[in-house]
Scaffold this motif. Structure first.
Motif, PDB file in Angstrom:
ATOM      1  N   PRO A  70       0.848  -1.195   0.000  1.00 37.15           N
ATOM      2  CA  PRO A  70       0.000   0.000   0.000  1.00 37.15           C
ATOM      3  C   PRO A  70       0.884   1.246   0.000  1.00 37.15           C
ATOM      4  O   PRO A  70       1.786   1.362   0.831  1.00 37.15           O
ATOM      5  CB  PRO A  70      -0.798  -0.114   1.306  1.00 37.15           C
ATOM      6  N   GLN A 130      -4.004  -0.329   2.789  1.00 42.71           N
ATOM      7  CA  GLN A 130      -4.362  -1.081   1.584  1.00 42.71           C
ATOM      8  C   GLN A 130      -5.825  -0.825   1.232  1.00 42.71           C
ATOM      9  O   GLN A 130      -6.172  -0.668   0.056  1.00 42.71           O
ATOM     10  CB  GLN A 130      -4.075  -2.577   1.801  1.00 42.71           C
ATOM     11  N   CYS A 133      -6.152   2.579  -0.262  1.00 39.29           N
ATOM     12  CA  CYS A 133      -5.716   2.534  -1.671  1.00 39.29           C
ATOM     13  C   CYS A 133      -6.813   1.934  -2.549  1.00 39.29           C
ATOM     14  O   CYS A 133      -7.083   2.409  -3.659  1.00 39.29           O
ATOM     15  CB  CYS A 133      -4.421   1.735  -1.809  1.00 39.29           C
TER      16      CYS A 133
END
Ligand SMILES: Nc1ncnc2c1ncn2[C@@H]1O[C@H](COP(=O)(O)OP(=O)(O)OP(=O)(O)O)[C@@H](O)[C@H]1O
Length: 227
Positions: A70, A130, A133
């Motif tokens: 990430p 993550q 993202c």
């Protein structure tokens, strides 16, 4: 091969067989690498994305990508999620705020960050980063989401959250994920593509892939003889 709508396709194969390179062909991320030459056609609906007239920015909005590590920008959570929209010229503050909320909800991280939207995204845990993202990709309202080993750097709890998120998202998106993890592929995917030394060896529905692999290389891989 084809990637059916609203299904999760897992791309599997031993290290170095070309999974990430193949994935990057699907939204022309390889265009950024001068040493890579791409041959052939990739159809998104009725459009070959390699035809010269393709608008790369529009293509990458339609086919978003989440990477292994990430890597949020050094901005707030809010600014990370709206980054692509702002780059595309979107300035409507109300729309941006709505898109942040809906994307973070879809990425299953809204409850954890809704009171911290103005804090730096890089202060979040790896699993949270993550999902932020992923929310940044969802904010662009793509049709296809490419994920390159999105859980390989995460602990089992964070990995499980991402897996559940992907299963929930497939009703709205077509998902293509590179994973090394056989268990993960069996839990989340509808079909599996197996690669070896740059070649696509076998594509099959997930259950068939595990129970009745057709190719000897696939059988050896599943038997743990390499990879
Ligand atoms: N079709 C191809 N022809 C020539 N070289 C290739 C091809 N596909 C990949 N490569 C090269 O092989 C190497 C490994 O490729 P890549 O990183 O895509 O593999 P991978 O399966 O994703 O590996 P890992 O699982 O370790 O991440 C890279 O140097 C890449 O440039």
């Amino acid at each position: 091969m084809t990637f059916p709508k609203h299904q999760i396709t897992a791309i599997m194969g031993p290290s170095g067989c070309g999974k990430s390179t193949f994935l990057r062909c699907l939204n022309r991320s390889n265009d950024l690498l001068p040493e890579v030459e791409v041959h052939g056609k990739v159809w998104l609906g009725d459009q070959n994305i390699y035809q010269p007239r393709t608008n790369i920015y529009q293509l990458r909005a339609r086919v978003g990508m989440v990477y292994q590590q990430p890597v949020p920008f050094p901005f707030t959570i809010f600014e990370n999620v709206v980054f692509g929209l702002k780059m595309a010229g979107q300035t409507d503050a109300k729309l941006l705020a709505m898109r942040v909320e809906s994307s973070l909800k879809a990425a299953a991280i809204w409850d954890e960050v809704k009171d911290r939207l103005q804090e730096p995204a890089q202060a979040l845990s790896g699993g949270q980063q993550q999902r932020v993202c992923l929310a940044s990709v969802l904010a662009m309202q793509p049709e296809v989401i490419l994920l390159d080993e999105p859980t390989s750097a995460l602990d089992p709890t964070s990995s499980a959250s991402i897996e559940q998120t992907l299963i929930a998202l497939k009703k709205d998106y077509t998902i293509i994920i590179v994973t090394h993890n056989l268990q993960q592929a069996s839990r989340i995917s509808d079909q599996i593509a197996f690669m070896l030394n740059g070649d696509l060896i076998e594509t099959a529905p997930t259950k068939t892939f595990f129970l009745q692999p057709q190719q000897p290389q696939t059988q050896d891989y599943l038997a743990g003889k390499f990879g």
